[in-house]
Design a protein around this motif. Structure first.
Motif, PDB file in Angstrom:
ATOM      1  N   PRO A 123      -8.479  -1.181 -25.995  1.00 56.59           N
ATOM      2  CA  PRO A 123      -9.862  -0.847 -25.647  1.00 56.59           C
ATOM      3  C   PRO A 123     -10.602  -2.108 -25.209  1.00 56.59           C
ATOM      4  N   ASN A 124     -11.686  -1.910 -24.525  1.00 60.46           N
ATOM      5  CA  ASN A 124     -12.489  -3.039 -24.097  1.00 60.46           C
ATOM      6  C   ASN A 124     -13.747  -3.118 -24.946  1.00 60.46           C
ATOM      7  N   VAL A 125     -13.956  -4.274 -25.537  1.00 62.71           N
ATOM      8  CA  VAL A 125     -15.109  -4.489 -26.401  1.00 62.71           C
ATOM      9  C   VAL A 125     -16.393  -4.243 -25.615  1.00 62.71           C
ATOM     10  N   LEU A 323      -7.383 -15.310 -15.729  1.00 66.14           N
ATOM     11  CA  LEU A 323      -7.455 -13.887 -15.391  1.00 66.14           C
ATOM     12  C   LEU A 323      -6.754 -13.037 -16.444  1.00 66.14           C
ATOM     13  N   TYR A 324      -6.793 -11.747 -16.189  1.00 61.35           N
ATOM     14  CA  TYR A 324      -6.086 -10.753 -17.014  1.00 61.35           C
ATOM     15  C   TYR A 324      -4.624 -11.182 -17.184  1.00 61.35           C
ATOM     16  N   ASN A 325      -3.988 -11.584 -16.076  1.00 64.16           N
ATOM     17  CA  ASN A 325      -2.596 -12.090 -16.104  1.00 64.16           C
ATOM     18  C   ASN A 325      -2.428 -13.224 -17.087  1.00 64.16           C
ATOM     19  N   THR A 327      -4.137 -14.182 -19.627  1.00 64.69           N
ATOM     20  CA  THR A 327      -4.201 -13.874 -21.056  1.00 64.69           C
ATOM     21  C   THR A 327      -2.964 -13.094 -21.487  1.00 64.69           C
ATOM     22  N   ASP A 328      -2.442 -12.219 -20.608  1.00 61.77           N
ATOM     23  CA  ASP A 328      -1.237 -11.491 -20.991  1.00 61.77           C
ATOM     24  C   ASP A 328      -0.044 -12.438 -21.150  1.00 61.77           C
ATOM     25  N   LEU A 329       0.059 -13.402 -20.250  1.00 64.79           N
ATOM     26  CA  LEU A 329       1.167 -14.367 -20.350  1.00 64.79           C
ATOM     27  C   LEU A 329       1.019 -15.229 -21.600  1.00 64.79           C
TER      28      LEU A 329
HETATM   29  N1  ARG Z   1      -7.887  -3.366 -21.670  1.00 64.28           N
HETATM   30  C1  ARG Z   1      -7.009  -2.849 -20.664  1.00 64.28           C
HETATM   31  C2  ARG Z   1      -7.665  -1.658 -19.953  1.00 64.28           C
HETATM   32  O1  ARG Z   1      -8.566  -1.032 -20.479  1.00 64.28           O
HETATM   33  C3  ARG Z   1      -5.691  -2.386 -21.214  1.00 64.28           C
HETATM   34  C4  ARG Z   1      -4.864  -3.453 -21.892  1.00 64.28           C
HETATM   35  C5  ARG Z   1      -3.405  -3.188 -21.785  1.00 64.28           C
HETATM   36  N2  ARG Z   1      -2.576  -4.180 -22.440  1.00 64.28           N
HETATM   37  C6  ARG Z   1      -2.278  -5.360 -21.924  1.00 64.28           C
HETATM   38  N3  ARG Z   1      -1.536  -6.186 -22.628  1.00 64.28           N
HETATM   39  N4  ARG Z   1      -2.693  -5.744 -20.759  1.00 64.28           N
HETATM   40  O2  ARG Z   1      -7.234  -1.349 -18.854  1.00 64.28           O
END
Ligand code: ARG
Length: 588
Positions: A123-125, A323-325, A327-329
């Motif tokens: 979820p997104n805060v 970026l999103y990338n 943090t995932d890495l």
């Molecule tokens: N917060 C992201 C969204 O609402 C999903 C996260 C999925 N998990 C991850 N490790 N990127 O789309």
């Protein structure tokens, strides 16, 4: 315990061998003509070439060797060379009796268990949960429970979206509204207040407002990006405000997930790896993996065998922002260091598949994971409305998860009150329990990767392939068992005998598929297999129930055996629904 189909196959293989043929020919499968037989073997057909013999002759000889088998009561050879098999009632009963006595109904534990992290929920805060987050939570929770049940060490991590632009947007909007808050005073050196300067409902209203404004007004958006940058670079007031947002939001998220019976071992987020990013980036540069491209820092991840273009994985934007990338890495890096998992499963919308291909390749190429670490993307499809378009409110807006659950609970509550079986708090509680089964089973009974239609009417029905139907079946068994107790019987001390009717035998044969099904559901990360099994089992139980007068049976031994059969069916079903993430009431 060995799988029942393997035991049956072994018996058939022995007959092939005894008749002088290769035992490999003796593979048995479930019958595709249940009107003729229970199992079948087509080995004689395959053997004909090898032995230069008519298949029917081979089949006749093999069938003769099954004559006094302890597994088969009948093996018939039929033209042109099929072997139709019926198993002995005692054999099936014996198998189910052993299941009843074994831990986990005889499911074998793996020789080497795996350590698995499941990344789900996401979820997104500061943004309310919407139905898109429902699927990740429901599927991820079930995959986690199944993997655990099958003997693995499993860690669920929520991976909060708590570090991106949405945080900057909220902070910007707060500043617009309350510019005098100490958090925005760069000269402030004291302690920040303990209380957040907003409530959760304010927070939920602030984000969409800010997001709307930023789409219309470029200066506003610029401000929000600035705020995100300030937050990420550690400006104390921004960090303090951010912490308030997290606290308020997480408390609310916990409430929501609790209601869904979804729980996480780790509440890490994108922010948890912030401090790790500079070093990771440095390593990627030092290793010669990352290079500059149009000002940004990227890692190439395309491979020769690609049939479609896989763009490079961007590590840093040209302004140096992550970026999103990134943090995932960095999260993979942290997980490998702290937990050393054998596998990480991501339960995310399948529209993010390409993104995860990039991330996984980058992680592998840059050595963030070991060669044998599995990175698995479990992408799920869209939850659509009856019109086939993504599920919306009646007014056409994004449906909030809370409202959706409320709506279904109301529907269930009305149904239960109408039936007159209970009222008040108990009816409420039961409605919540049944509603959860409707939502979860409605989702999980589909293969995860497929889109599905969220049909409240169908999902809440007590008939058909639904959660409430399963609960109804379980409640039916509980009620018979209670009555048996009232009549002076003890369901815990009864023994299962051989079945006396076909419906009873069929119920036992459904039960006996448990370990094979569970293993497949785990290996294929496929909760829908548990659902399909449950539905077949419930149907077999109800068929047996309608044909059998259990409570008025005069023959005590027969009755006791039926009670034993109900006990194990109830236990297996309750175990399975628990693995799907819901439970059954005592009455409904
Ligand atoms: N917060 C992201 C969204 O609402 C999903 C996260 C999925 N998990 C991850 N490790 N990127 O789309």
């Amino acid at each position: 315990m060995k799988k029942i189909l393997d035991l049956i196959t072994e018996e058939m293989q022995a007959a092939f061998e005894a008749a002088g043929y290769a035992k490999e020919l003796g593979r048995v499968t479930l019958s595709n003509r249940p009107d003729l037989c229970e199992y079948q073997c087509n080995g004689a057909m395959a053997g004909a070439k090898q032995y230069h013999k008519a298949p029917i002759m081979i089949a006749n000889e093999v069938a003769a060797h099954c004559a006094d088998s302890r597994v088969f009561s009948q093996v018939t050879s039929v033209a042109p060379g099929f072997l139709n098999c019926i198993v002995r009632p005692e054999f099936v009963a014996d198998y189910v009796r052993q299941m009843k006595e074994s831990d986990k109904f005889g499911l074998e534990m793996p020789e080497k268990s795996e350590k698995i992290i499941i990344d789900y929920g996401g979820p997104n805060v500061a943004k309310p949960l919407h139905v898109g987050h429902l699927r990740s939570a429901v599927i991820g929770e079930s995959v986690k429970r199944i993997a655990r049940f099958c003997g693995n060490e499993v860690i669920g991590d929520i991976h909060l979206g708590d570090w991106g632009l949405q945080m900057g947007l909220v902070i910007t909007e707060l500043q617009e509204r309350q510019p005098d808050l100490v958090y925005f005073d760069p000269d402030y050196a004291g302690e920040y207040p303990k209380e957040a300067p907003f409530t959760v409902s304010e927070l939920e209203e602030i984000y969409p407002t800010a997001s709307g404004k930023s789409k219309e007004d470029p200066t506003y958006k610029e401000k929000a990006m600035q705020a995100t940058f300030k937050l990420q670079s550690g400006v104390p007031g921004y960090r303090a405000l951010w912490q308030h947002i997290i606290n308020v939001s997480v408390a609310d998220l916990k409430k929501n997930y609790e209601r869904l019976h979804v729980d996480f071992d780790l509440w890490n987020g994108e922010s948890s790896v912030h401090d790790e990013i500079p070093q990771m980036v440095q390593e990627m540069k030092d290793g010669g993996y990352a290079h500059e491209s149009e000002g940004a820092l990227v890692v190439d991840v395309k491979e020769e065998t690609d049939t479609k273009e896989i763009p490079p994985c961007m590590i840093l934007k040209s302004d140096g922002a992550s970026l999103y990338n990134t943090t995932d890495l960095a999260t993979i890096r942290m997980r490998m260091r702290e937990e050393k998992p054998d596998r990480i499963i991501y339960v995310v919308d399948k529209r993010q598949e390409l993104y995860f291909t990039q991330v996984f390749r980058c992680a592998r190429k840059t050595g963030l994971v070991n060669e044998d670490t599995r990175l698995q993307f479990l992408g799920f499809g869209t939850m659509n409305g009856k019109d086939g378009k993504p599920f919306k409110t009646r007014q056409g807006g994004v449906m909030r998860l809370e409202s959706l659950l409320n709506e279904i609970e109301e529907e269930m509550y009305a149904k239960i009150c109408e039936s007159g079986s209970m009222e008040g708090d108990l009816a409420r509680e039961t409605a919540e329990q049944v509603a959860l089964s409707a939502v979860k089973y409605g989702d999980l009974s589909n293969q995860a990767s497929k889109d599905y239609i969220f049909d409240i009417e169908r999902f809440t029905s007590f008939e058909g392939d639904t959660g409430p139907y399963l609960l109804y079946t379980i409640v039916r068994m509980k009620s018979i068992l209670n009555k048996y107790k009232e009549q002076g019987g003890n369901p815990d001390s009864v023994t299962l005998s051989a079945p006396v009717s076909q419906s009873e035998k069929e119920l036992m044969m459904e039960l006996a598929k448990f370990n094979a099904m569970m293993q497949a559901a785990n290996e294929e990360t496929a909760p829908h297999k548990v659902c399909a099994y449950l539905y077949d089992l419930a149907n077999a139980l109800n068929h047996f129930y309608h044909e059998t007068k259990i409570l008025t049976e005069q023959d005590a031994e027969k009755q006791a055996s039926w009670i034993a059969l109900l006990v194990i069916t109830r236990d297996v079903m309750e175990t399975c629904i628990d693995l799907l993430g819901f439970s059954a009431p005592e009455r409904m």
